[in-house]
Scaffold this motif. Structure first.
Motif, mmCIF file in Angstrom:
data_model
loop_
_atom_site.group_PDB
_atom_site.id
_atom_site.type_symbol
_atom_site.label_atom_id
_atom_site.label_comp_id
_atom_site.label_asym_id
_atom_site.label_seq_id
_atom_site.Cartn_x
_atom_site.Cartn_y
_atom_site.Cartn_z
ATOM 1 N N ASN A 146 -3.966 1.402 -3.261
ATOM 2 C CA ASN A 146 -3.479 -0.364 -2.179
ATOM 3 C C ASN A 146 -3.209 -1.501 -3.067
ATOM 4 O O ASN A 146 -3.736 -2.443 -2.875
ATOM 5 C CB ASN A 146 -5.428 -0.596 -1.811
ATOM 6 C CG ASN A 146 -5.853 0.090 -0.837
ATOM 7 O OD1 ASN A 146 -5.775 0.827 0.096
ATOM 8 N ND2 ASN A 146 -6.699 1.275 -1.246
ATOM 9 N N ASN A 173 -6.437 -9.981 -0.769
ATOM 10 C CA ASN A 173 -7.011 -8.445 -1.304
ATOM 11 C C ASN A 173 -8.132 -8.315 -0.927
ATOM 12 O O ASN A 173 -9.026 -9.019 -0.704
ATOM 13 C CB ASN A 173 -5.950 -7.704 -2.249
ATOM 14 C CG ASN A 173 -5.088 -8.135 -2.653
ATOM 15 O OD1 ASN A 173 -4.920 -9.801 -3.308
ATOM 16 N ND2 ASN A 173 -4.095 -7.735 -3.112
ATOM 17 N N PHE A 232 0.964 -1.256 0.270
ATOM 18 C CA PHE A 232 0.267 0.406 0.022
ATOM 19 C C PHE A 232 0.551 1.347 -0.037
ATOM 20 O O PHE A 232 1.745 1.041 0.554
ATOM 21 C CB PHE A 232 -0.919 0.171 1.242
ATOM 22 C CG PHE A 232 -0.387 0.430 2.453
ATOM 23 C CD1 PHE A 232 0.057 1.313 3.169
ATOM 24 C CD2 PHE A 232 0.464 -1.679 3.409
ATOM 25 C CE1 PHE A 232 0.632 1.405 4.545
ATOM 26 C CE2 PHE A 232 0.715 -1.283 4.084
ATOM 27 C CZ PHE A 232 1.233 0.121 5.114
ATOM 28 N N ILE A 285 -4.831 2.963 8.168
ATOM 29 C CA ILE A 285 -5.320 1.758 7.316
ATOM 30 C C ILE A 285 -5.418 0.675 8.225
ATOM 31 O O ILE A 285 -4.717 0.434 9.186
ATOM 32 C CB ILE A 285 -3.444 1.434 6.832
ATOM 33 C CG1 ILE A 285 -2.475 2.914 6.091
ATOM 34 C CG2 ILE A 285 -3.138 0.287 6.721
ATOM 35 C CD1 ILE A 285 -1.250 3.391 6.883
ATOM 36 N N TYR A 312 -6.381 -2.337 3.324
ATOM 37 C CA TYR A 312 -7.366 -1.129 2.475
ATOM 38 C C TYR A 312 -6.854 0.494 3.289
ATOM 39 O O TYR A 312 -7.285 0.382 4.770
ATOM 40 C CB TYR A 312 -8.616 -1.826 2.772
ATOM 41 C CG TYR A 312 -8.829 -0.713 1.968
ATOM 42 C CD1 TYR A 312 -9.013 -0.941 0.148
ATOM 43 C CD2 TYR A 312 -10.060 0.466 2.017
ATOM 44 C CE1 TYR A 312 -9.910 -0.504 -0.465
ATOM 45 C CE2 TYR A 312 -10.905 1.268 0.921
ATOM 46 C CZ TYR A 312 -10.808 0.661 -0.126
ATOM 47 O OH TYR A 312 -11.201 1.737 -1.172
ATOM 48 N N THR A 313 -6.837 1.638 2.693
ATOM 49 C CA THR A 313 -6.622 2.435 3.158
ATOM 50 C C THR A 313 -6.507 3.197 2.285
ATOM 51 O O THR A 313 -7.333 3.465 1.245
ATOM 52 C CB THR A 313 -5.149 2.896 3.172
ATOM 53 O OG1 THR A 313 -4.429 4.046 3.668
ATOM 54 C CG2 THR A 313 -4.047 3.107 2.059
#
Length: 354
Positions: free
Chosen positions: A319, A158, A21, A84, A78-79
């Motif tokens: 991401n 993911n 990321f 994050i 995931y950000t």
């Protein structure tokens, strides 16, 4: 890739699928690590170096399965550019702890999925404290030391965006009577209880995972997800959106038989809706560590691989959950009889959507 910290002192080795990321300062964090976590950081995915100054995560190593705080692997991120969020594969093995027993030594693997969060750009992650909500997914059955095989949820893929505003991911699961990959989604990634699992076209995303502690649910089967992408095999290590196409791409690492020869390969499948998937295609041969009864005794010095994932250094997503027409398969190279001396390697691939 990016070096490593002192393995003898830190336990730093690649033991999970590679994820990446970009933080709010523009730096890329590449993470593929053991249950004590370090990252490789740099301006691009092609130019990262190990940051041994920051151990970014370690779970509590609790000897009790009901804490969901045993040994944890940061598996996916995931950000939005600031906070994050991560999903952690939390593994409980009783033989890691004194005076804990299992009917078969080295088995009794109990897996759950919990939440972790970073608010400092990815330089440290924390899960909610023991006793507060951290449970994302897992078996609706309590740990049983008399059960010799795996039970629970494992290996989050993911996290990808859907067109409906939800975030989606895949989990592998082992229930008492079946195993596979399930599709989960959330519209509030900050809330670990918000994830729901797909159970088919009729039920949709109606399954709510239920912690069996302190009391198991009355109807455990009502809290089990249903398999998707059954043709590609489980676990699904990467779930990626293909840029310029209304498609998702999933990869797995499985054994197949071609021309009378059984081997392990990376396979890929595509989908426009995450529930219906194309016939899998072989991406590359990748001999898997521990496959077919291999061991140090039978294959000393032979190189094998684990945990393949797909990453595109030129992904347009912070991401790295999208890919263009070229990317890399990242994997951990393991040599029999070499102990914990492992390497994260990558191989270029082309992606042709026809």
């Amino acid at each position: 890739m990016g070096g490593s910290c002192d393995t003898s002192a830190t336990g730093d080795l690649p033991d999970a699928a590679a994820r990446a990321f970009r933080d709010s300062a523009g730096d890329v964090h590449l993470i593929a690590t053991h249950h004590r976590h370090w990252a490789s950081i740099g301006p691009t995915l092609n130019d990262v170096e190990r940051d041994c100054a920051h151990m970014i995560y370690e779970a509590g190593n609790s000897p009790e399965p009901d804490t969901y705080d045993n040994r944890g692997w940061l598996e996916t991120f995931y950000t939005d550019g600031d906070t994050i969020h991560a999903l952690v594969a939390m593994d409980y093995h009783p033989d890691h702890y004194p005076n804990k027993d299992c009917v078969v030594e080295g088995q009794c693997w109990y897996g759950t999925t919990v939440q972790a969060t970073s608010t400092d750009g990815g330089y440290s992650f924390t899960s909610p404290p023991q006793g507060t909500p951290r449970f994302v997914a897992g078996p609706p059955y309590q740990f049983d030391a008399n059960r010799s095989d795996r039970l629970g949820t494992f290996v989050p893929s993911n996290i990808v965006e859907g067109d409906d505003g939800y975030l989606y991911a895949m989990l592998s699961y082992d229930w008492p009577a079946r195993e596979g990959s399930c599709l989960i989604r959330t519209n509030n990634i900050a809330d670990p209880a918000s994830w729901r699992a797909w159970v088919g076209a009729v039920g949709g995303f109606s399954v709510e995972f239920a912690s069996p502690y302190p009391v198991a649910p009355g109807d455990p089967a009502a809290h089990e997800c249903t398999g998707v992408a059954t043709g590609i095999g489980s676990p699904i290590r990467s779930l990626i959106k293909v840029e310029g196409h209304d498609l998702y791409l999933a990869i797995s690492h499985v054994a197949i038989t071609e021309g009378g020869v059984t081997k392990t390969v990376v396979r890929a499948s595509t989908s426009s809706d995450l529930t219906n998937w194309s016939t899998p295609q072989t991406v590359m041969d990748l001999p898997r560590y521990g496959q077919f009864g291999e061991s140090c005794g039978t294959h000393p010095g032979v190189e094998r691989y684990q945990y393949p994932s797909l990453l595109d250094p030129d992904s347009t997503s912070i991401n790295f959950n999208t890919t263009g027409s070229t990317a890399y398969i990242y994997a951990t190279k393991i040599t029999y009889c070499a102990g914990f001396n492992r390497d994260l390697v990558r191989y270029p691939i082309s992606i042709d959507i026809s």
